[in-house]
Write an enzyme that holds these catalytic residues in place. Structure first.
Site: not given
Ligand SMILES: NC(=O)c1ccc[n+]([C@@H]2O[C@H](COP(=O)([O-])OP(=O)(O)OC[C@H]3O[C@@H](n4cnc5c(N)ncnc54)[C@H](OP(=O)(O)O)[C@@H]3O)[C@@H](O)[C@H]2O)c1
Length: 308
Positions: A52, A217-218, A222, A227
């Site tokens: 990361y 990625s809750p 895709g 989002v």
């Molecule tokens: N194991 C794996 O292969 C793997 C892969 C990917 C990720 N991960 C882990 O999972 C965590 C979460 O992943 P993720 O960041 O992709 O997940 P996410 O929580 O689904 O997405 C977060 C992103 O979406 C934006 N967002 C969320 N709700 C929104 C809304 N209503 N309107 C506009 N923007 C919105 C956030 O912006 P804001 O910051 O402005 O809220 C942020 O940029 C990562 O930090 C990592 O720890 C693991």
């Protein structure tokens, strides 16, 4: 905040996890505010990976929170290794795993990880080498527990044949708009795309073997395609249903997206990637409500799935 025990460990963890993949979008002081706010909300679990921000996210995390042994004791720290980036391949060799952990510990300014995950399956892995690396890391006290991410049941069994330590976590992509983990079970044996079993029934496997699932990625659809919340062009019906339920329960659409995951009886932890304190609060509030069975299926169908 709800806390769950990670089976086969002594870890009591919040069902909301702060994911740190996007932390470098913040300044040091913004990152500090976010981490402290997370801890004030009751989040005690922090997810990292060596890749990361090319290691910068782990560095920024420990710098922002001014890591000391006293701070460290209040946290459950998890990180991952096994992806060679930017080269773009997977590496579960003993040397890579051991070296990666040393670098992770150095960046996080700690002398141990609570959990180490193998990030994505390396088809060239020699499970005996992974076992050697894990043994070394466990004996030296650098890693307490081990798990995997994005692994299917057979890959876990293959590893587990050689590793004496129980694999306790599997981190998998899961959101209302990304549901392969449950689709094939719902449409079993049907001639429909939704019935394609893409992961050899990993959800049921993890439940059977007491492996804690963490949903990454809750809020995305895709592979980081964006989002789904508020995207009424691509998900009009889904957003209508979510907004109605958000009003009913007095939470935001973010809260409903979280409640949909936590309603599943598998006790899934949600890995929040937000860098926004308000959105993190909304997510935690969502985890407090319990959707009815009918509402849960209504959301699933509104995302474009069939329930035969
Ligand atoms: N194991 C794996 O292969 C793997 C892969 C990917 C990720 N991960 C882990 O999972 C965590 C979460 O992943 P993720 O960041 O992709 O997940 P996410 O929580 O689904 O997405 C977060 C992103 O979406 C934006 N967002 C969320 N709700 C929104 C809304 N209503 N309107 C506009 N923007 C919105 C956030 O912006 P804001 O910051 O402005 O809220 C942020 O940029 C990562 O930090 C990592 O720890 C693991």
């Amino acid at each position: 905040m709800k806390y769950v025990n990670i089976a086969n460990t002594d870890l009591q963890v919040s069902n909301m996890i702060m994911g740190n993949m996007r932390l470098t979008q913040l300044t040091v002081s913004e990152a500090e505010k976010l981490i402290r706010a997370a801890m004030d909300m009751g989040i005690n679990f922090f997810d990292h990976a060596d890749i990361y921000g090319k290691g910068k996210c782990e560095e920024l995390f420990s710098e922002a929170i001014q890591m000391t042994p006293a701070v460290r004791e209040k946290m459950v720290l998890q990180s991952k290794c096994g992806i060679r980036s930017p080269e773009g391949y997977f590496d579960f060799s003993r040397e890579h795993i051991v070296t990666s952990v040393d670098r992770i510990l150095n960046r996080l300014k700690t002398d141990y990880l609570d959990i180490l995950l193998l990030h994505r399956p390396d088809t060239l892995m020699e499970p005996e080498e992974v076992a050697e690396a894990f043994d070394e890391l466990h004996k030296s006290g650098k890693v307490k527990y081990f798990g995997v991410s994005n692994h299917n049941p057979t890959q876990i069994e293959l590893l587990q044949k050689y590793i004496p330590h129980k694999l306790v976590v599997n981190q998998l992509q899961f959101s209302i708009a990304h549901t392969p983990m449950i689709d094939s079970g719902i449409t079993l044996n049907m001639k429909h795309d939704q019935a394609i079993n893409r992961d050899s029934s990993i959800l049921e496997y993890c439940r059977l073997h007491d492996i804690t699932i963490q949903a990454w990625s809750p809020f995305q659809h895709g592979f980081f395609d964006g989002v789904f919340l508020g995207d009424s062009e691509r998900y009009p019906e889904l957003n209508k249903v979510i907004d109605t339920l958000a009003e009913k329960y007095g939470v935001t659409n973010t809260g409903i997206a979280v409640a949909w995951i936590t309603r599943h009886p598998a006790n899934i932890q949600v890995v929040l990637g937000t860098t926004n304190i308000e959105r993190m609060k909304d997510a935690c509030n969502g985890a407090e409500i319990t959707l009815t069975r009918e509402e849960w299926y209504q959301i699933y169908k509104a995302a474009g799935n069939i329930v035969p």
